[in-house]
Design an enzyme around this catalytic site. Structure first.
Site, PDB file in Angstrom:
ATOM      1  N   TRP A   1      36.546  41.349  34.415  1.00 20.66           N
ATOM      2  CA  TRP A   1      35.740  41.962  35.476  1.00 20.66           C
ATOM      3  C   TRP A   1      35.032  43.190  34.915  1.00 20.66           C
ATOM      4  O   TRP A   1      35.623  44.003  34.205  1.00 20.66           O
ATOM      5  CB  TRP A   1      36.654  42.340  36.635  1.00 20.66           C
ATOM      6  CG  TRP A   1      35.981  43.030  37.774  1.00 20.66           C
ATOM      7  CD1 TRP A   1      34.819  42.666  38.402  1.00 20.66           C
ATOM      8  CD2 TRP A   1      36.434  44.217  38.444  1.00 20.66           C
ATOM      9  NE1 TRP A   1      34.522  43.543  39.415  1.00 20.66           N
ATOM     10  CE2 TRP A   1      35.489  44.506  39.461  1.00 20.66           C
ATOM     11  CE3 TRP A   1      37.536  45.055  38.289  1.00 20.66           C
ATOM     12  CZ2 TRP A   1      35.635  45.591  40.318  1.00 20.66           C
ATOM     13  CZ3 TRP A   1      37.679  46.132  39.134  1.00 20.66           C
ATOM     14  CH2 TRP A   1      36.734  46.398  40.139  1.00 20.66           C
TER      15      TRP A   1
ATOM     16  N   ASP B   1      46.144  42.337  37.918  1.00 24.00           N
ATOM     17  CA  ASP B   1      45.057  42.585  38.865  1.00 24.00           C
ATOM     18  C   ASP B   1      45.059  41.375  39.802  1.00 24.00           C
ATOM     19  O   ASP B   1      44.770  40.255  39.392  1.00 24.00           O
ATOM     20  CB  ASP B   1      43.722  42.697  38.129  1.00 24.00           C
ATOM     21  CG  ASP B   1      42.580  43.067  39.069  1.00 24.00           C
ATOM     22  OD1 ASP B   1      42.781  43.031  40.306  1.00 24.00           O
ATOM     23  OD2 ASP B   1      41.479  43.372  38.584  1.00 24.00           O
TER      24      ASP B   1
ATOM     25  N   LYS C   1      39.122  40.234  49.691  1.00 25.50           N
ATOM     26  CA  LYS C   1      38.680  38.844  49.692  1.00 25.50           C
ATOM     27  C   LYS C   1      39.461  38.000  50.695  1.00 25.50           C
ATOM     28  O   LYS C   1      38.887  37.310  51.538  1.00 25.50           O
ATOM     29  CB  LYS C   1      38.830  38.241  48.283  1.00 25.50           C
ATOM     30  CG  LYS C   1      38.122  39.018  47.187  1.00 25.50           C
ATOM     31  CD  LYS C   1      36.622  39.012  47.362  1.00 25.50           C
ATOM     32  CE  LYS C   1      35.894  39.561  46.133  1.00 25.50           C
ATOM     33  NZ  LYS C   1      36.221  40.940  45.797  1.00 25.50           N
TER      34      LYS C   1
END
Length: 411
Positions: free
Chosen positions: A139, A220, A256
């Site tokens: 990311w 993560d 999300k």
């Protein structure tokens, strides 16, 4: 008369590079082509490519606003989301068993990014000289976060351009070669940007090597539920590590899987090997959080606590997540079918189906990406990542045409 010339105190500050995602979104908005697609932003969209508010979130929000007892006062920087609720679906199937085996500290933070930044500050202060290993690619904000915290990092191999899959041997070799006691940043599921996850057997091997080297796993965990549609299945990797009694860090986001992007709600979970360690870690993280943002936002935390803490709402949330993940899986399949039907070159498009979650790493070159945008009005990040969440079934054939043209006609 002499006029003094003001010398700016900010002259030595250099221009920061532009945010690539922001640039993609701005260019997309300025485009008026009817078939334009924004495949750059990792945010869920409906089949009509509109933002989606979960029904369960609407219900809880109405309840919260109707409660006069829930004031708008700030909360202490101690967590708001109940530790018990987080463990319920993240680390272990059984909260009671988990409590007997490991001790954790959970603190609410400002989404997944804030969780990562808190952990980075902890590493910088109390693990002097330790390095964080980051997947290549990863990311885009990971490197920025650790640079900002002055935490050294290096990369381990992850993506294999030849297979458009996982470079597992390279990953294992690089983790083995890292200095003992390093932090290994792992994507819990739905790897961003590649969409490539290790298999259960590969996760076991990764855990073996991390234990052998006395590394600390650092997850993560931003997409639980978006990889498979199942909260439990997507937590497999972390549960595997926790079951071995390993100390670990988990930076979690509810942006999300609950659609709470703007609420910036997340949590940092630290698994320790003793109660004394847990107390020390908790005290220092509270101190860091207090100096960083004082107290966390409460509205999103109340939504999460109510949804996860109520069995009926929790089950309804799981059903909605399954529907969201199912839509992404559906457009993956339709895009693949369209590519196979239209392209007779023999190119292997199976990576579209093998990848999981929101993203796929396409392998497009910069020139091919430019063609996707300038000719086909398809907007994506410059590394070739696409977000399937921004694709509708109605535009799968159009995207397939853009891919075929770009892959075969642009070098």
């Amino acid at each position: 008369m002499t006029v003094a010339v003001e010398v700016s105190r900010f002259n030595d500050i250099t221009m920061a590079p532009p945010d690539p995602i922001l640039g993609v979104s701005e260019a997309f908005k300025a485009d008026d082509h009817e078939m334009k697609l924004n495949l750059g932003v990792g945010a869920y969209r409906t089949e009509d490519l509109q933002p989606y508010v979960l029904n369960v979130v609407k219900k809880v929000s109405c309840f919260i606003y109707s409660c006069s007892c829930l004031l708008h006062e700030s909360v202490l920087c101690v967590y708001y989301i109940c530790f018990e609720y987080v463990l319920k679906f993240d680390i272990t199937f059984s909260y009671k068993i988990c409590r007997q085996k490991i001790l954790c500290w959970n603190g609410e933070s400002i989404s997944g990014t804030g969780s990562l930044r808190l952990a980075a500050a902890l590493i910088e202060r109390y693990f002097t000289g330790s390095k964080v290993l980051i997947s290549s690619p990863t990311w885009g904000n990971h490197k920025n976060i650790f640079n900002d915290a002055r935490v050294p990092w290096s990369e381990y191999r992850y993506y294999d351009p030849k297979t458009v899959g996982l470079d597992f041997d390279g990953m294992i070799a690089d983790i083995k070669a890292a200095p003992e006691g390093s932090f290994v940043l792992l994507h819990g599921c739905a790897h961003n940007p590649t969409g490539i996850d290790p298999t259960p057997a590969q996760w076991e091997r990764i855990a073996d090597v991390i234990q052998e080297k006395s590394h600390i796993p650092f997850f993560d965990f931003a997409y639980q539920g978006f990889a498979s549609g199942c909260l439990d299945k997507d937590a497999l990797s972390m549960r595997l590590f926790a079951a071995r009694g390993m100390e670990l860090l988990i930076a979690q986001s509810y942006g999300k899987n609950m659609g709470l992007y703007a609420e910036r709600i997340g949590a940092l979970n630290v698994v320790c090997s003793s109660s004394e360690d847990a107390k020390r870690v908790k005290s220092q993280l509270k101190r860091i959080a207090r100096a960083t943002y004082s107290s966390p936002p409460v509205h999103g935390a109340r939504i999460v606590a109510n949804v996860v803490g109520n069995p009926d709402l929790f089950n309804e949330w799981k059903e909605e997540m399954e529907l969201m993940a199912g839509r992404i899986t559906s457009v993956r399949k339709k895009l693949y079918d369209s590519l196979i039907a239209k392209d007779n070159s023999g190119k292997d498009w199976s990576f579209i189906l093998k990848h999981i979650g929101m993203f796929s790493f396409t392998g497009l070159t910069e020139a091919q990406i430019e063609n996707m945008t300038s000719k086909w009005h398809v907007y994506m990040t410059k590394d070739g990542r696409i977000s399937l969440a921004g694709l509708s079934s109605a535009k799968c054939e159009y995207l397939a045409d853009a891919f075929i043209d770009s892959f075969h006609n642009v070098s």
